[in-house]
Write an enzyme that holds these catalytic residues in place. Structure first.
Site, PDB file in Angstrom:
ATOM      1  N   ASN A 166       4.202  -4.413  -6.856  1.00 50.95           N
ATOM      2  CA  ASN A 166       3.706  -3.350  -6.748  1.00 50.95           C
ATOM      3  C   ASN A 166       1.613  -3.267  -5.346  1.00 50.95           C
ATOM      4  O   ASN A 166       1.392  -3.917  -5.859  1.00 50.95           O
ATOM      5  CB  ASN A 166       2.298  -2.990  -8.431  1.00 50.95           C
ATOM      6  CG  ASN A 166       1.467  -2.152  -8.243  1.00 50.95           C
ATOM      7  OD1 ASN A 166       1.538  -1.259  -6.339  1.00 50.95           O
ATOM      8  ND2 ASN A 166       0.264  -1.896  -8.779  1.00 50.95           N
ATOM      9  N   TRP A 167       2.568  -2.874  -4.476  1.00 43.03           N
ATOM     10  CA  TRP A 167       2.228  -2.882  -3.378  1.00 43.03           C
ATOM     11  C   TRP A 167       0.328  -2.105  -3.354  1.00 43.03           C
ATOM     12  O   TRP A 167       0.396  -2.236  -1.990  1.00 43.03           O
ATOM     13  CB  TRP A 167       2.582  -2.417  -1.807  1.00 43.03           C
ATOM     14  CG  TRP A 167       3.927  -3.595  -1.176  1.00 43.03           C
ATOM     15  CD1 TRP A 167       3.977  -5.113  -2.276  1.00 43.03           C
ATOM     16  CD2 TRP A 167       4.529  -3.528  -0.471  1.00 43.03           C
ATOM     17  NE1 TRP A 167       4.620  -4.777  -1.556  1.00 43.03           N
ATOM     18  CE2 TRP A 167       5.688  -4.309  -0.171  1.00 43.03           C
ATOM     19  CE3 TRP A 167       4.932  -2.535   0.791  1.00 43.03           C
ATOM     20  CZ2 TRP A 167       6.077  -5.056   0.524  1.00 43.03           C
ATOM     21  CZ3 TRP A 167       5.736  -2.787   1.683  1.00 43.03           C
ATOM     22  CH2 TRP A 167       6.386  -4.382   1.581  1.00 43.03           C
ATOM     23  N   LYS A 168       0.851  -1.246  -4.448  1.00 45.35           N
ATOM     24  CA  LYS A 168      -0.528  -0.221  -3.974  1.00 45.35           C
ATOM     25  C   LYS A 168      -1.024   0.294  -2.767  1.00 45.35           C
ATOM     26  O   LYS A 168       0.188   0.346  -2.426  1.00 45.35           O
ATOM     27  CB  LYS A 168      -1.937  -1.344  -4.947  1.00 45.35           C
ATOM     28  CG  LYS A 168      -1.658  -2.225  -5.866  1.00 45.35           C
ATOM     29  CD  LYS A 168      -3.206  -3.307  -6.670  1.00 45.35           C
ATOM     30  CE  LYS A 168      -2.397  -3.482  -7.617  1.00 45.35           C
ATOM     31  NZ  LYS A 168      -3.941  -4.249  -7.864  1.00 45.35           N
ATOM     32  N   HIS A 196      -0.754   2.658 -14.516  1.00 49.72           N
ATOM     33  CA  HIS A 196      -1.304   1.183 -14.206  1.00 49.72           C
ATOM     34  C   HIS A 196      -3.391   1.548 -14.371  1.00 49.72           C
ATOM     35  O   HIS A 196      -3.268   2.593 -14.573  1.00 49.72           O
ATOM     36  CB  HIS A 196      -0.969   1.216 -12.540  1.00 49.72           C
ATOM     37  CG  HIS A 196      -1.508   0.318 -12.145  1.00 49.72           C
ATOM     38  ND1 HIS A 196      -3.171  -0.312 -11.951  1.00 49.72           N
ATOM     39  CD2 HIS A 196      -0.887  -1.182 -12.074  1.00 49.72           C
ATOM     40  CE1 HIS A 196      -2.816  -1.650 -11.453  1.00 49.72           C
ATOM     41  NE2 HIS A 196      -1.580  -2.371 -12.043  1.00 49.72           N
ATOM     42  N   GLU A 202      -5.982   0.829 -13.053  1.00 44.76           N
ATOM     43  CA  GLU A 202      -6.116   1.586 -11.674  1.00 44.76           C
ATOM     44  C   GLU A 202      -6.197   3.065 -11.907  1.00 44.76           C
ATOM     45  O   GLU A 202      -6.837   3.859 -11.350  1.00 44.76           O
ATOM     46  CB  GLU A 202      -5.455   1.344 -10.662  1.00 44.76           C
ATOM     47  CG  GLU A 202      -6.169  -0.559 -10.557  1.00 44.76           C
ATOM     48  CD  GLU A 202      -5.254  -1.704  -9.146  1.00 44.76           C
ATOM     49  OE1 GLU A 202      -4.715  -0.838  -8.514  1.00 44.76           O
ATOM     50  OE2 GLU A 202      -5.452  -2.709  -9.508  1.00 44.76           O
ATOM     51  N   GLU A 250      -0.673  -5.571 -18.694  1.00 43.39           N
ATOM     52  CA  GLU A 250      -1.963  -5.919 -17.510  1.00 43.39           C
ATOM     53  C   GLU A 250      -3.145  -6.193 -18.448  1.00 43.39           C
ATOM     54  O   GLU A 250      -3.234  -4.979 -18.550  1.00 43.39           O
ATOM     55  CB  GLU A 250      -1.520  -5.208 -17.505  1.00 43.39           C
ATOM     56  CG  GLU A 250      -0.425  -5.027 -16.287  1.00 43.39           C
ATOM     57  CD  GLU A 250       0.129  -4.775 -14.753  1.00 43.39           C
ATOM     58  OE1 GLU A 250       0.189  -5.426 -13.595  1.00 43.39           O
ATOM     59  OE2 GLU A 250      -1.040  -3.982 -13.626  1.00 43.39           O
ATOM     60  N   GLY A 290      -6.069  -8.571  -9.823  1.00 46.44           N
ATOM     61  CA  GLY A 290      -6.337  -9.144  -9.281  1.00 46.44           C
ATOM     62  C   GLY A 290      -8.223 -10.290  -8.925  1.00 46.44           C
ATOM     63  O   GLY A 290      -8.440 -10.550  -7.959  1.00 46.44           O
ATOM     64  N   SER A 329      -2.512 -11.378 -11.601  1.00 46.35           N
ATOM     65  CA  SER A 329      -2.130 -12.384 -11.338  1.00 46.35           C
ATOM     66  C   SER A 329      -1.533 -13.368 -11.731  1.00 46.35           C
ATOM     67  O   SER A 329      -1.579 -15.125 -11.434  1.00 46.35           O
ATOM     68  CB  SER A 329      -4.197 -13.461 -11.608  1.00 46.35           C
ATOM     69  OG  SER A 329      -4.896 -12.491 -11.219  1.00 46.35           O
ATOM     70  N   GLY A 385       0.836  -7.326  -8.480  1.00 49.20           N
ATOM     71  CA  GLY A 385      -0.038  -6.755  -7.233  1.00 49.20           C
ATOM     72  C   GLY A 385       0.136  -7.790  -5.814  1.00 49.20           C
ATOM     73  O   GLY A 385       1.341  -7.954  -5.007  1.00 49.20           O
ATOM     74  N   GLY A 386      -0.914  -8.541  -5.647  1.00 47.12           N
ATOM     75  CA  GLY A 386      -1.688  -9.352  -4.773  1.00 47.12           C
ATOM     76  C   GLY A 386      -0.204 -10.076  -4.298  1.00 47.12           C
ATOM     77  O   GLY A 386      -0.388  -9.894  -2.695  1.00 47.12           O
TER      78      GLY A 386
HETATM   79  C1  PEP Z   1      -0.994  -5.161 -10.455  1.00 46.53           C
HETATM   80  O1  PEP Z   1      -2.315  -4.614 -10.386  1.00 46.53           O
HETATM   81  O2  PEP Z   1      -0.187  -4.376 -10.973  1.00 46.53           O
HETATM   82  C2  PEP Z   1      -1.443  -6.344 -11.376  1.00 46.53           C
HETATM   83  C3  PEP Z   1      -0.427  -7.925 -11.688  1.00 46.53           C
HETATM   84  O3  PEP Z   1      -1.582  -7.088  -9.734  1.00 46.53           O
HETATM   85  P1  PEP Z   1      -2.570  -8.895  -9.681  1.00 46.53           P
HETATM   86  O4  PEP Z   1      -0.734  -9.000  -9.664  1.00 46.53           O
HETATM   87  O5  PEP Z   1      -3.035  -8.627  -7.982  1.00 46.53           O
HETATM   88  O6  PEP Z   1      -3.535  -8.874 -10.750  1.00 46.53           O
END
Ligand code: PEP
Length: 249
Positions: free
Chosen positions: A8-10, A93, A95, A162, A168, A207, A228-229
């Protein structure tokens, strides 16, 4: 089932990022134990689909509107994502739930629209830190599942667990806590979908990194990751994909 690793590049990604997707596509392991997906911002969906055509990497959206079309300035529909070549979209999600006030009913409508468009729906659920501390994580997730998961068409459904406090932050639940929650989600899926519930992928997100991916992906009922990251850099994302490919299918 083959593990699914979805990035997920957000709200990250410009034309220059297409190179990163290309590097991911070209570094995919040859074995078929893993399916890799990137969910870039909507501006890059069609361009990534073209760039990685034929490589095995697939592209998804990060969100969609519940309607097929109409007067919704700034929104995109699941049908538009499908038209652009996406194979899936994330819905619900945390967010979106937090920043855009999306409740379970909204997420359900978006998930249904996604399935109607012929895409896989990755429905996100997860508790806040306060809810975990209060001992209500399982009941919160169950309530989200009840409210956000469409009836029927389980073949195109994916659940992403999640924990909000792990996104994050560099923090992850213990392996026991992940195992317990994924087992709980699997039981709920069996209750809703009967025998078909066993075939629905349950991703872990929060994470996930190359350094912890093998351990997390080795937990029972963890069928992949939503990342994500660590999906923004090809080397990190490929490290996670390799960890998934190393698991027995
Ligand atoms: C996400 O936002 O779906 C996510 C899992 O982010 P991260 O891997 O950065 O925690």
């Amino acid at each position: 089932m083959a593990k699914l690793i979805a990035g997920n590049w957000k709200m990250n990604g410009l034309t220059s990022s297409i190179e990163e997707a290309w590097a991911i596509a070209n570094g995919l392991p040859a074995n078929k134990n893993v399916q890799a997906m990137i969910c870039p911002p909507a501006t890059l969906v069609a361009r990534l689909v073209d760039a990685i055509d034929g490589t095995g990497l697939i592209v998804g959206g990060q969100d969609c509107h519940a309607d097929v079309s109409g007067a919704h300035t700034g929104d995109i529909s699941a049908q538009m994502l499908a038209d652009a070549g996406a194979m899936a979209t994330i819905v619900g999600h945390s967010e979106r739930r937090t920043n855009h006030g999306e409740d379970d009913a909204t997420v359900l409508a978006k998930a249904q629209a996604t399935l109607n468009a012929g895409l896989r729906a990755i429905v996100c659920v997860g508790e806040t830190e306060a809810e975990r501390d209060a001992g209500t994580a399982e009941s919160v997730v169950e309530r989200q599942l009840e409210g956000s998961v469409p009836q029927g068409n389980s073949g195109s459904l994916v659940i992403a667990y999640e924990p909000v406090w792990a996104i994050g932050t560099g923090r992850t639940p213990t392996t026991d806590d992940i195992a317990a929650m994924h087992h709980h989600i699997r039981s709920w899926l069996a209750g809703r979908f009967g025998a078909d519930g066993a075939g629905i992928a349950i991703l872990y997100g929060g994470s996930m990194k190359p350094g912890n991916a093998a351990e997390i992906l080795g937990i029972a009922d963890v069928d992949g990751g939503l990342v994500g990251g660590a999906s923004l850099k090809a080397a990190d994302f490929l490290g996670i994909i390799e960890a998934a490919a190393g698991q027995t299918a």
